[in-house]
Write an enzyme that holds these catalytic residues in place. Structure first.
Site, PDB file in Angstrom:
ATOM      1  N   TYR A 233      19.475 -33.028  28.115  1.00  0.00           N
ATOM      2  CA  TYR A 233      20.419 -32.171  27.711  1.00  0.00           C
ATOM      3  C   TYR A 233      21.736 -32.895  27.023  1.00  0.00           C
ATOM      4  CZ  TYR A 233      19.540 -27.434  29.347  1.00  0.00           C
ATOM      5  OH  TYR A 233      19.009 -25.889  29.246  1.00  0.00           O
TER       6      TYR A 233
ATOM      7  N   GLU B 125      24.655 -30.767  25.726  1.00  0.00           N
ATOM      8  CA  GLU B 125      25.683 -29.692  25.126  1.00  0.00           C
ATOM      9  C   GLU B 125      26.804 -30.526  25.068  1.00  0.00           C
ATOM     10  OE1 GLU B 125      25.235 -27.388  28.655  1.00  0.00           O
ATOM     11  OE2 GLU B 125      24.122 -25.592  27.407  1.00  0.00           O
TER      12      GLU B 125
ATOM     13  N   ASP C 211      22.767 -20.710   0.980  1.00  0.00           N
ATOM     14  CA  ASP C 211      21.375 -20.942   2.029  1.00  0.00           C
ATOM     15  C   ASP C 211      20.302 -21.509   0.968  1.00  0.00           C
ATOM     16  OD1 ASP C 211      19.113 -21.230   3.305  1.00  0.00           O
ATOM     17  OD2 ASP C 211      19.203 -19.124   4.062  1.00  0.00           O
TER      18      ASP C 211
ATOM     19  N   THR D  69      17.313 -24.915   5.978  1.00  0.00           N
ATOM     20  CA  THR D  69      16.291 -25.280   7.113  1.00  0.00           C
ATOM     21  C   THR D  69      15.895 -26.888   6.736  1.00  0.00           C
ATOM     22  OG1 THR D  69      14.447 -24.177   5.623  1.00  0.00           O
ATOM     23  CG2 THR D  69      15.156 -23.048   7.920  1.00  0.00           C
TER      24      THR D  69
ATOM     25  N   LYS E 161      11.063 -27.522   4.971  1.00  0.00           N
ATOM     26  CA  LYS E 161      10.462 -26.843   3.495  1.00  0.00           C
ATOM     27  C   LYS E 161      10.435 -28.008   2.808  1.00  0.00           C
ATOM     28  CE  LYS E 161      11.827 -22.022   4.437  1.00  0.00           C
ATOM     29  NZ  LYS E 161      12.899 -22.132   5.472  1.00  0.00           N
TER      30      LYS E 161
ATOM     31  N   ARG F 289      10.974 -28.699  12.158  1.00  0.00           N
ATOM     32  CA  ARG F 289      11.459 -27.240  11.976  1.00  0.00           C
ATOM     33  C   ARG F 289      12.780 -27.312  12.474  1.00  0.00           C
ATOM     34  NH1 ARG F 289       7.134 -24.553  10.396  1.00  0.00           N
ATOM     35  NH2 ARG F 289       8.387 -22.695  10.226  1.00  0.00           N
TER      36      ARG F 289
HETATM   37  N1  DSN Z   1       9.768 -17.851   6.451  1.00  0.00           N
HETATM   38  C1  DSN Z   1      10.603 -18.506   5.615  1.00  0.00           C
HETATM   39  C2  DSN Z   1       9.612 -18.429   4.068  1.00  0.00           C
HETATM   40  O1  DSN Z   1       8.286 -18.533   4.031  1.00  0.00           O
HETATM   41  O2  DSN Z   1      10.455 -18.462   3.195  1.00  0.00           O
HETATM   42  C3  DSN Z   1      11.761 -18.050   5.156  1.00  0.00           C
HETATM   43  O3  DSN Z   1      12.355 -18.079   6.625  1.00  0.00           O
END
Ligand code: DSN
Length: 436
Positions: A67, A69, A213, A239, A242, A248
């Site tokens: 933890y 925080e 984003d 994110t 990707k 993730r």
């Molecule tokens: N689910 C993602 C995508 O496939 O683009 C976006 O959150």
């Protein structure tokens, strides 16, 4: 008893001893099958990638137990010395990678990073602008079924009917009419270069904060294969799993100190409790990888491969939305073949090509059926495919789609069997984890 610290384990390799297989054979078997699936099929989902073993090792580390925080140096728990080390490294590396002044590396996911921006900067009912879901926008950019659309007032912009590109004049007109407090650029199914400077000019004209984003393209931005949203955007979210090829998770980046307190407070304690320190450690590992010349070269190859795939699909009779791609992804319009995205996704999966059905601009079919599929090259590029392999993949996709056009949803079993065997050849020549 000794009061000396235990010997430090230098690698997690010596830590694991098939514990999972002994403790939980069902889960171990499912994980083994998932590894085999990733090895045996070609991953074309534009938002997926193949994280390095170093990233996986950090994600599976003993930081799971901790933890922490708060933020480095200001925690609500004791024993955070090493949590501070990994979080500070993750922050410093993120700042270096994207050339910005501040980073919060605690968001657990893409939706939470965007929620944090809303919580920090908007009041319920405030107006904001984002790319329409039907034009390739994201759920968290104002969909009526998402918190962003339920608790705030979204107005959307979209792509033009003729060329399927974002119409910056329409973006400006919508912004002037609605005076949004926040404008979001970035999306999940838009394959063209974002004009961040043009969004900046519009945001300045109407006094809006500009958020990018960049989840889909952050690996390309990191490697210089897509222009950076900095210095044009006030806040940038992404994110990390990707095109960036990390665990993730999500991150928030910004330059102006005035956003520091509201954004950090929004992530913790506003939305989240203890950060997932094992994932923060894995993000730090991924950022270090992304700072290397190898990653720069990877990001450019992702784009080169996407162009090769799009060209091959077109040569084999399939239409690419907007006529091509500038990034890692593309939308394939199946309307002329009278094949639905749903049937194409299933047929391609039978042939061991994994992708997702996706609405195309002005789609007349429901999101559960759709008239298109979305394809991306980040995962295939990681396993070593180049333009020649992606040209072959384009041909294989077209063969499966033609089988569906001829025979309906069940497709052409012979063609699918033949495609499967050519996919198997490609996959065995390019293992996802060469030393696994
Ligand atoms: N689910 C993602 C995508 O496939 O683009 C976006 O959150």
């Amino acid at each position: 008893m000794s009061t000396q610290p235990s010997e430090v384990l230098n690698s997690m390799d010596s830590f694991w001893n098939d514990d999972l297989a002994k403790a939980d054979p069902e889960i171990a078997a499912a994980i083994g099958k998932e590894l085999a699936r990733q090895q045996d099929k070609i991953e074309l989902i534009a938002s997926e990638n193949i994280a390095s073993k170093a990233v996986l090792e950090a994600t599976g580390s003993v930081f799971t137990n901790k933890y922490a925080e708060g933020y480095p140096g200001k925690r609500y728990y004791g024993g955070c010395d090493y949590a501070d080390v990994v979080e500070t490294l993750a922050i410093e590396r993120a700042k270096e990678l994207f050339g910005c002044n501040f980073a919060n590396v605690q968001p657990n996911s893409g939706s939470q990073m965007n929620q944090a921006v809303f919580l920090a900067l908007l009041q319920p009912g405030d107006t904001f602008m984002g790319l329409d879901l039907n034009s390739g926008g994201h759920l968290t950019h104002g969909s009526p079924v998402n918190m962003s659309g339920k608790w705030f007032n979204p107005v959307s912009y979209g792509v033009r009917e003729g060329d399927e590109l974002i119409d910056m004049d329409a973006v400006a007109a919508t912004a002037r009419e609605h005076k949004p407090k926040l404008i979001i650029c970035g999306g999940t199914a838009y394959s063209r270069t974002w004009d961040f400077a043009a969004f900046r000019a519009i945001a300045d004209e109407v006094g809006a904060i500009l958020l990018c984003d960049m989840s889909h393209i952050s690996g390309l931005v990191a490697g210089g294969a897509h222009p950076s949203p900095f210095p044009h955007c006030d806040i940038v979210t992404s994110t990390t799993h990707k095109s960036l090829r990390g665990p993730r998770s999500g991150i928030i980046l910004w330059n102006d100190e005035k956003f520091t307190k509201p954004l950090n407070m929004a992530v913790f304690p506003g939305l989240q409790g203890g950060p997932l320190m094992h994932v923060v450690a894995a993000k730090a590992v991924a950022f270090r990888e992304a700072l290397t010349p190898e990653f720069k070269s990877y990001s450019h190859r992702v784009v080169e491969n996407a162009r090769a795939l799009a060209a091959s699909l077109e040569e084999n009779g399939l239409r690419i939305v907007s006529g091509g791609t500038d990034n890692h992804s593309m939308l394939v319009d199946l309307t002329a073949k009278d094949v639905t995205g749903k049937d194409a996704e299933k047929g391609l999966d039978r042939a061991w090509l994994t992708c997702n059905k996706n609405g195309i601009p002005f789609d007349t079919r429901s999101p559960f059926v759709t008239s298109g599929i979305r394809l991306g090259t980040p995962a295939g590029t990681t396993r070593g495919f180049g333009p020649a392999e992606f040209r072959t993949i384009g041909k294989l996709i077209a063969e499966v789609v033609d089988g569906l056009a001829k025979n309906g949803a069940e497709g052409d079993a012979q063609v699918e069997e033949s495609v499967r065997s050519r996919v198997a050849e490609l996959c065995s020549a390019f293992p996802v984890y060469p030393n696994a």
